[in-house]
Write an enzyme that holds these catalytic residues in place. Structure first.
Site, short mmCIF file in Angstrom:
data_model
loop_
_atom_site.label_atom_id
_atom_site.label_comp_id
_atom_site.label_asym_id
_atom_site.label_seq_id
_atom_site.Cartn_x
_atom_site.Cartn_y
_atom_site.Cartn_z
N SER A 163 0.52 -1.09 0.00
CA SER A 163 0.20 0.03 0.01
C SER A 163 0.88 1.18 0.10
CB SER A 163 -0.85 -0.11 0.94
OG SER A 163 -1.96 0.90 1.14
N HIS A 356 -7.49 -5.44 0.24
CA HIS A 356 -6.25 -4.79 0.29
C HIS A 356 -5.36 -5.48 1.36
CE1 HIS A 356 -4.43 -0.96 -0.46
NE2 HIS A 356 -4.07 -0.72 0.72
#
Ligand SMILES: *[C@@H]1O[C@H](CO)[C@@H](O)[C@H](O)[C@H]1NC(C)=O
Length: 397
Positions: A163, A356
């Site tokens: 990320s 995610h």
């Protein structure tokens, strides 16, 4: 929509209030977890170019291999937004990337961003930074420090980011392209750069409320971000049913024990500017430097709009690991990015529900992410140096 805006207001005001509360020193640290599992662990404080301190943990060798004197290729792991080095050890010695790398013979370095729960040591903390500074200044410092401290005259290392850990890589490698020479292979888990196609009213509303020049932007910028407990945030999220944010903590197929370790300090701290910078990119649909508003932009960048990050300059072998279900990294945007990178290799997760945070705490993270990454790194290490190959070819001819 109104509900969401109200939520944003409450969220932000609380952040102002709670952001100033002193952060306690974490009891269970990355370091103690590593030691508990019988691995050697080191604690390093790296002084960055502008005098900040970031804490980096290290698993220098594997107790199973007894390879302290062998050549151990360096690998650097960098966590995501509001997260910490705990991300990389949460799934334990049989599944987490940091341990698996150590047992594969690597010298493992685990970074922390400035201002997070481990790095909150600077005497006079300034919160005037976004992930731009983390990439441009801190990541450069950590890379140079690891190369030096390893002591085996290695000139380059492998990199894995999750990320925001990918965003800071793109920042550093595009604006200081000489650092590409220090990268062997780079692995971007849930790569966040272009955020044009994020399909979430919730986030777009927050982005609108916090746009440059707005009151909310004025109130939030240059402040420490929230350090209060996750449960509180979760309550908010559940109440206002923000499915996008729930995606971060999505529960299905997740290793819950590991997730509790990964988020034990969540949100682990940083500057609001990191969040604002992402929100600007969601609004502009482009991967640009921090937007200070037209007047300051002209002073800083000599243009009204902040410049784009020139990702075409990233010459490193960049592997993009992405998934269909990750709302923060729409597939279209990942593909656009891949086309601009000179040397990108795409790895689409086969599970369409892969979220995610699944890239670090999914039950199958070893099989689908960690083992394949280690295989790529090992293949790179086993490749003969180019000169060798040339000589052989000439001989055959
Ligand atoms: C889940 O996390 C725990 C805690 O670190 C670990 O012991 C276990 O091996 C993990 N399981 C999987 C399948 O990742």
């Amino acid at each position: 929509m109104q509900k969401f805006c109200y939520f944003v207001l409450v969220f932000s005001v609380s952040s102002l209030v709670f952001g100033h509360l002193k952060c306690h020193r974490p009891k269970h640290t990355t370091l103690s977890s590593i030691v508990e599992h019988g691995y050697p662990a080191e604690y390093h404080r790296v002084i960055t170019g502008d005098g900040n301190i970031v804490v980096v943990f290290r698993i220098p060798y594997s107790p199973k291999l007894h390879n302290m004197n062998a050549k151990r290729p360096i690998v650097l792991l960098q966590h995501g937004l509001m997260s910490s080095s705990d991300t990389w050890i949460a799934s334990g010695p049989n599944n987490a990337l940091a341990y698996l790398l150590a047992d594969a013979g690597f010298d493992v370095w685990i970074g922390n961003t400035r201002g997070n729960v481990y790095s909150r040591k600077a005497k006079k903390p300034s919160w005037k930074f976004s992930w731009h500074e983390i990439g441009y200044i801190d990541m450069a410092a950590i890379i140079d420090y690891a190369l030096w401290k390893n002591g085996q005259k290695q000139r380059s290392l492998h990199y894995v980011g999750h990320s925001q850990g990918t965003t800071v890589f793109f920042v550093l490698m595009s604006l200081r392209p000489q650092y590409n020479e220090k990268i062997k292979t780079a692995h971007m888990l849930a790569p966040v750069a272009i955020m044009k196609n994020i399909n979430s009213k919730c986030l777009r509303c927050i982005a609108y409320v916090c746009r440059p020049g707005s009151l909310m932007n004025y109130l939030l910028s240059d402040e420490a971000s929230i350090t209060w407990k996750l449960e509180l945030i979760m309550k908010f999220l559940k109440k206002y049913d923000c499915p996008l944010l729930a995606n971060i903590f999505h529960e299905k197929d997740m290793n819950k024990t590991a997730n509790n370790i990964a988020i034990r300090h969540f949100p682990s701290g940083g500057s609001n500017n990191q969040i604002l910078h992402y929100l600007f990119n969601i609004r502009s649909g482009e991967f640009r430097q921090y937007d200070y508003g037209p007047r300051k932009n002209i002073r800083k960048y000599s243009s009204k709009r902040p410049p784009l990050y020139p990702v075409e300059r990233i010459k490193s072998e960049t592997h993009l690991w992405y998934s269909d279900a990750d709302t923060f990294t729409p597939v279209v945007d990942v593909l656009t990015l891949a086309r601009r990178l000179p040397k990108s290799i795409l790895h689409r997760m086969p599970d369409p529900k892969w979220s995610h945070s699944a890239f670090t705490v999914h039950m199958q993270v070893r099989r689908f992410v960690n083992d394949p990454i280690i295989a790529i790194m090992k293949r790179y290490e086993q490749k003969k140096p180019k000169k060798h190959i040339m000589r052989n070819i000439r001989y055959i001819l």
